[in-house]
Design a protein around this motif. Structure first.
Motif, PDB file in Angstrom:
ATOM      1  N   GLU A 297     -29.447  10.639 -23.597  1.00 14.78           N
ATOM      2  CA  GLU A 297     -30.075   9.516 -24.306  1.00 14.78           C
ATOM      3  C   GLU A 297     -30.016   9.723 -25.814  1.00 14.78           C
ATOM      4  OE1 GLU A 297     -31.274   6.584 -23.126  1.00 14.78           O
ATOM      5  OE2 GLU A 297     -30.317   7.290 -21.277  1.00 14.78           O
TER       6      GLU A 297
ATOM      7  N   GLU B  80     -27.627  11.228 -27.436  1.00 18.95           N
ATOM      8  CA  GLU B  80     -26.267  10.898 -27.838  1.00 18.95           C
ATOM      9  C   GLU B  80     -26.081   9.383 -27.906  1.00 18.95           C
ATOM     10  OE1 GLU B  80     -22.342  11.438 -28.996  1.00 18.95           O
ATOM     11  OE2 GLU B  80     -23.993  12.892 -28.849  1.00 18.95           O
ATOM     12  N   ARG B  81     -26.667   8.682 -26.970  1.00 15.35           N
ATOM     13  CA  ARG B  81     -26.565   7.223 -26.958  1.00 15.35           C
ATOM     14  C   ARG B  81     -27.290   6.606 -28.156  1.00 15.35           C
ATOM     15  NH1 ARG B  81     -29.976   3.494 -25.928  1.00 15.35           N
ATOM     16  NH2 ARG B  81     -31.529   5.014 -25.203  1.00 15.35           N
ATOM     17  N   LYS B  82     -28.428   7.169 -28.530  1.00 17.02           N
ATOM     18  CA  LYS B  82     -29.248   6.609 -29.607  1.00 17.02           C
ATOM     19  C   LYS B  82     -28.638   6.843 -30.985  1.00 17.02           C
ATOM     20  CE  LYS B  82     -33.351   4.546 -30.161  1.00 17.02           C
ATOM     21  NZ  LYS B  82     -33.721   3.299 -29.462  1.00 17.02           N
TER      22      LYS B  82
END
Length: 206
Positions: free
Chosen positions: A56, A58-60
């Motif tokens: 998460e 990395e996604r943010k």
């Protein structure tokens, strides 16, 4: 009572210094506040382990959201534990065996003093990082039945107005005192002193 010129000058100097300090404080309010969170999003749950947390994070892409402050991925409940948010924020050292919370009104991370993590299955230490809440999954458990009450960040709105009021409180008495002294000085220009009156009477008698 007549104010002395020296008193007026000293009062003016000290009040000017006070106004200068207050102006510096007000100017500081415009600087980037690294405690404020960014990219806030309401989510259903928080990652329950490190691998999911890193995914998460990395996604943010929090590391690219702000050039001045080092902000990292966070996920936690609000103060009432009825909503969950993920966001980017600087790491905060949480104190006292308490879970972290996202303060919606202030937009900051802080301790939730109604949510102790000391006796959880995975208890937290006295000091722990807000960016590692995944280590204490019970902290992010929500109570959907809890009613949400209004919450406002009064301090952030009051501070600029308080500084302005303080400047007025300092400046107005100074201006009034100096005007009063100036007026009295002008009025006294045309008046003779007691010694001058006596000398004038003596000269007339002679």
């Amino acid at each position: 009572m007549q104010l002395g010129k020296g008193f007026c000058i000293k009062f003016y100097i000290f009040s000017s210094i006070g106004c200068l300090l207050l102006s510096k404080i007000c100017a500081g309010l415009n600087k980037t506040d690294c405690s404020v969170v960014e990219m806030v999003k309401k989510v259903e749950t928080c990652p329950s382990n490190k691998s999911k947390w890193l995914l998460e994070s990395e996604r943010k892409q929090c590391s690219t959201s702000n050039d001045e402050c080092e902000k990292v991925y966070h996920c936690m409940t609000n103060a009432y534990k009825n909503e969950t948010f993920d966001f980017c924020a600087t790491n905060v050292i949480l104190h006292g065996h308490y879970c972290g919370e996202f303060n919606e009104g202030g937009g900051i991370v802080q301790e939730n003093y109604n949510n102790s993590c000391q006796n959880f299955n995975h208890p937290c230490p006295f000091l722990h990082n807000s960016s590692e809440e995944y280590k204490y999954p019970n902290c992010s458990e929500t109570d959907k039945g809890t009613a949400k009450t209004p919450n406002t960040d009064i301090e952030s709105r009051v501070t600029p107005y308080l500084a302005f009021v303080l400047i007025l409180v300092i400046a107005l008495p100074v201006g009034g005192a100096c005007q009063f002294y100036k007026k009295r000085k002008e009025e006294n220009k045309g008046l003779k002193t007691y010694e001058e009156v006596q000398q004038s009477d003596l000269d007339n008698k002679i």
